[in-house]
Design an enzyme around this catalytic site. Sequence first.
Site, short mmCIF file in Angstrom:
data_model
loop_
_atom_site.label_atom_id
_atom_site.label_comp_id
_atom_site.label_asym_id
_atom_site.label_seq_id
_atom_site.Cartn_x
_atom_site.Cartn_y
_atom_site.Cartn_z
N GLU A 180 -9.54 85.22 120.20
CA GLU A 180 -8.26 84.54 120.39
C GLU A 180 -7.25 85.00 119.33
O GLU A 180 -6.06 85.08 119.59
CB GLU A 180 -8.44 83.02 120.24
N ASP A 223 -8.83 78.12 132.01
CA ASP A 223 -9.69 77.67 133.11
C ASP A 223 -9.23 76.29 133.55
O ASP A 223 -8.60 75.57 132.78
CB ASP A 223 -11.16 77.63 132.66
N1 SAH Z 1 -18.06 81.68 126.77
C1 SAH Z 1 -17.18 81.72 125.63
C2 SAH Z 1 -17.26 80.43 124.89
C3 SAH Z 1 -15.98 79.99 124.28
S1 SAH Z 1 -15.09 78.82 125.23
C4 SAH Z 1 -17.53 82.92 124.76
O1 SAH Z 1 -18.65 82.99 124.30
O2 SAH Z 1 -16.69 83.78 124.52
C5 SAH Z 1 -14.61 77.60 124.20
C6 SAH Z 1 -13.41 77.86 123.34
O3 SAH Z 1 -12.21 77.95 124.08
C7 SAH Z 1 -13.24 76.71 122.38
O4 SAH Z 1 -12.83 77.16 121.13
C8 SAH Z 1 -12.21 75.80 123.08
O5 SAH Z 1 -11.26 75.28 122.16
C9 SAH Z 1 -11.53 76.69 124.12
N2 SAH Z 1 -11.65 76.24 125.52
C10 SAH Z 1 -11.16 76.95 126.57
N3 SAH Z 1 -11.40 76.31 127.74
C11 SAH Z 1 -12.08 75.17 127.43
C12 SAH Z 1 -12.62 74.09 128.22
N4 SAH Z 1 -12.51 74.05 129.55
N5 SAH Z 1 -13.26 73.10 127.56
C13 SAH Z 1 -13.38 73.12 126.23
N6 SAH Z 1 -12.89 74.09 125.45
C14 SAH Z 1 -12.24 75.13 126.02
#
Ligand code: SAH
Length: 239
Positions: free
Chosen positions: A18, A203
């Site tokens: 990010e 998402d």
């Molecule tokens: N699969 C990803 C995991 C990160 S997602 C990877 O390994 O790259 C989670 C991160 O994105 C967190 O820092 C959160 O703040 C943000 N985020 C984005 N969409 C989210 C959702 N639907 N629920 C919770 N956090 C979310």
Amino acid sequence: MNERDLADCLIHVAMQGEAQPMINALGLRHNGSLERAYPAQLWIGAAHAKSIALVTHGIDPTHQCDRLGTETAMLVAHLGIHRIKPRLLINAGTCGGFKSQGGAIGDVYLPTRFLFHDHRMPLPKFEGYAMGEITIADRPELRSAIGAKPGTCSTGSSLDATPDELAFFHRESVTCKDMEAASVANAARDSATQFIAVKVVTDIVEHREVVADEFLRNFARATAQLAMAVDRLLRTSIL
Ligand code: SAH
């Protein structure tokens, strides 16, 4: 403490992925760990007549992934505030959005209200304490500078959502679901530091699709938009 580390503005970002487009856009340089032997990383520089520091949560040494989530968010915010002494703390990151609230992939939010959706303490006084509501002033001039919407950001420790949490989001008109903002807002409040959060939707929470697939597919586009939004914010007279 090193006097040279002090900055007007501290940008708090959970994931390295990010942060990277923002680091590139602002021309920040890596300055090592935020704290000796601790995974969180520090970048410093200057842009738009402001001194800027950026912290990321760093990589977990056991699991080799970004140290996402509320616990790290609180500790990194605390360490960052005490080392950098910023006039403004910005939590910048991705979030889940809500179609029922008019949200779409790529939407940018400057939320004015922060909650925790998975802290349950059904006892007098503690119920409100657990939800941890923090409100900040709406800044319409900043929103229009970056094309952001106002809203409520709810923070929890899970990427997916339970049926009870979906009911909570509906009840509280939540527009952004993330895993850090309310923790960072708490650290800012406890240290009387001015706080804002910039969130970009990767998402849609009410979707049936597996959240991780949608998140990864939209990640590059959303983080490029996040970098542009933060750059535009720093061009304003935000301080
Ligand atoms: N699969 C990803 C995991 C990160 S997602 C990877 O390994 O790259 C989670 C991160 O994105 C967190 O820092 C959160 O703040 C943000 N985020 C984005 N969409 C989210 C959702 N639907 N629920 C919770 N956090 C979310």
